[in-house]
Design a protein around this motif. Sequence first.
Motif, mmCIF file in Angstrom:
data_model
loop_
_atom_site.group_PDB
_atom_site.id
_atom_site.type_symbol
_atom_site.label_atom_id
_atom_site.label_comp_id
_atom_site.label_asym_id
_atom_site.label_seq_id
_atom_site.Cartn_x
_atom_site.Cartn_y
_atom_site.Cartn_z
ATOM 1 N N VAL A 139 30.190 37.719 48.953
ATOM 2 C CA VAL A 139 31.439 38.059 49.628
ATOM 3 C C VAL A 139 32.489 38.493 48.613
ATOM 4 O O VAL A 139 33.215 39.479 48.835
ATOM 5 C CB VAL A 139 31.953 36.858 50.447
ATOM 6 N N PHE A 140 32.575 37.785 47.492
ATOM 7 C CA PHE A 140 33.519 38.163 46.439
ATOM 8 C C PHE A 140 33.254 39.582 45.954
ATOM 9 O O PHE A 140 34.173 40.403 45.849
ATOM 10 C CB PHE A 140 33.408 37.180 45.268
ATOM 11 N N GLY A 141 31.999 39.881 45.644
ATOM 12 C CA GLY A 141 31.652 41.206 45.150
ATOM 13 C C GLY A 141 31.987 42.303 46.137
ATOM 14 O O GLY A 141 32.496 43.371 45.762
ATOM 15 N N VAL A 142 31.731 42.050 47.417
ATOM 16 C CA VAL A 142 32.021 43.039 48.450
ATOM 17 C C VAL A 142 33.532 43.236 48.603
ATOM 18 O O VAL A 142 34.022 44.363 48.671
ATOM 19 C CB VAL A 142 31.392 42.619 49.795
ATOM 20 N N LEU A 143 34.271 42.140 48.632
ATOM 21 C CA LEU A 143 35.720 42.239 48.841
ATOM 22 C C LEU A 143 36.426 42.938 47.687
ATOM 23 O O LEU A 143 37.391 43.675 47.904
ATOM 24 C CB LEU A 143 36.312 40.838 49.031
ATOM 25 N N VAL A 144 35.964 42.705 46.466
ATOM 26 C CA VAL A 144 36.585 43.330 45.300
ATOM 27 C C VAL A 144 36.612 44.853 45.448
ATOM 28 O O VAL A 144 37.595 45.508 45.106
ATOM 29 C CB VAL A 144 35.821 42.941 44.009
ATOM 30 N N VAL A 145 35.531 45.400 45.987
ATOM 31 C CA VAL A 145 35.423 46.853 46.109
ATOM 32 C C VAL A 145 35.957 47.369 47.438
ATOM 33 O O VAL A 145 36.731 48.328 47.495
ATOM 34 C CB VAL A 145 33.949 47.289 45.934
ATOM 35 N N SER A 146 35.536 46.724 48.526
ATOM 36 C CA SER A 146 35.792 47.305 49.854
ATOM 37 C C SER A 146 37.174 47.013 50.410
ATOM 38 O O SER A 146 37.585 47.640 51.396
ATOM 39 C CB SER A 146 34.730 46.821 50.848
ATOM 40 N N ASN A 147 37.912 46.084 49.825
ATOM 41 C CA ASN A 147 39.270 45.809 50.301
ATOM 42 C C ASN A 147 40.131 47.068 50.295
ATOM 43 O O ASN A 147 40.909 47.312 51.216
ATOM 44 C CB ASN A 147 39.931 44.729 49.436
ATOM 45 N N ILE B 136 34.820 47.090 38.022
ATOM 46 C CA ILE B 136 33.602 46.283 37.855
ATOM 47 C C ILE B 136 33.721 45.371 36.638
ATOM 48 O O ILE B 136 33.322 44.194 36.681
ATOM 49 C CB ILE B 136 32.367 47.196 37.704
ATOM 50 N N ALA B 137 34.284 45.892 35.545
ATOM 51 C CA ALA B 137 34.406 45.100 34.314
ATOM 52 C C ALA B 137 35.297 43.879 34.513
ATOM 53 O O ALA B 137 34.959 42.766 34.096
ATOM 54 C CB ALA B 137 34.944 45.974 33.187
ATOM 55 N N VAL B 138 36.442 44.074 35.162
ATOM 56 C CA VAL B 138 37.375 42.966 35.389
ATOM 57 C C VAL B 138 36.746 41.928 36.315
ATOM 58 O O VAL B 138 36.782 40.719 36.039
ATOM 59 C CB VAL B 138 38.699 43.486 35.983
ATOM 60 N N ALA B 139 36.153 42.394 37.411
ATOM 61 C CA ALA B 139 35.546 41.468 38.375
ATOM 62 C C ALA B 139 34.341 40.748 37.772
ATOM 63 O O ALA B 139 34.129 39.557 38.030
ATOM 64 C CB ALA B 139 35.126 42.237 39.628
#
Length: 256
Positions: free
Chosen positions: A76-84, A109-112
């Motif tokens: 969920v974290f990975g998806v939200l970082v991009v798709s928000n 991607i680097a920061v996340a």
Amino acid sequence: MAVTQVVRSEWTKIRSVASTVWTLSLAVVVTIALGMLISALSKNEFDSMSRRDRLSFDPTFISFAGMSLGQLAMIVFGVLVVSNEYSTGMIRTSLAAVPQRASFLLSKIAVATGLALLVSLATSFAAFFLGQAMLGSHRAQIGDPGVLRAVIGGGLYMTLIAVFSMGVATMLRSPMLSLGILMPFFFLISNILGNVSATKKVGRYLPDQAGSKIMQVVTPLDDDTPYGPWGGLGIMALWVLAALLGGLLLLKKRDA
């Protein structure tokens, strides 16, 4: 725009969105709590185990039992970082500010990834030490052969799960569609393919099945997997790389 400015901007975006902070917090709590519970139950059941099960008993891997649910929060974290940004329409503003799409995506991607790695390593070490405390006399020590590798590997595994999700979300753009594919993939399809004899040899090359090998210290007696812990993590890393490259390619080709 300078790279440092882009990185700083992405860091501000991530930490200012409450949902990303909550999902990381949930990953920590669920992974540690469930690992402690399963470890305590395993301690109580150890005396009633068969000789075969005792020979395959892996106290280190048991303390990571919570990662099966903890990875849900990392997805969920990975998806939200991009798709928000896609769901709010902010992606147009972001790409207007950073026209170099490769720089934009790689900075995000680097920061996340850095944040996910920090949280994942802390979670992995905490899950190990607290899980071993629950196991009592059946515990493993951090200095035992393969244990430190497994603990560090647990953090890397959770991080790669998040990064893989970022790549898929970049390709699909929609948070609902991304989660609708990733959740069944990891929690249904992968388990079915990995546990059915006819498809077991295929399932072992899926990212989660291959990557989880890094957390094993004791090899099960009937395990005929053709790769070791680092080989499994390498297979998972190739999946992650493919997802990121696919996301980057589509980001460059299509409109925001």
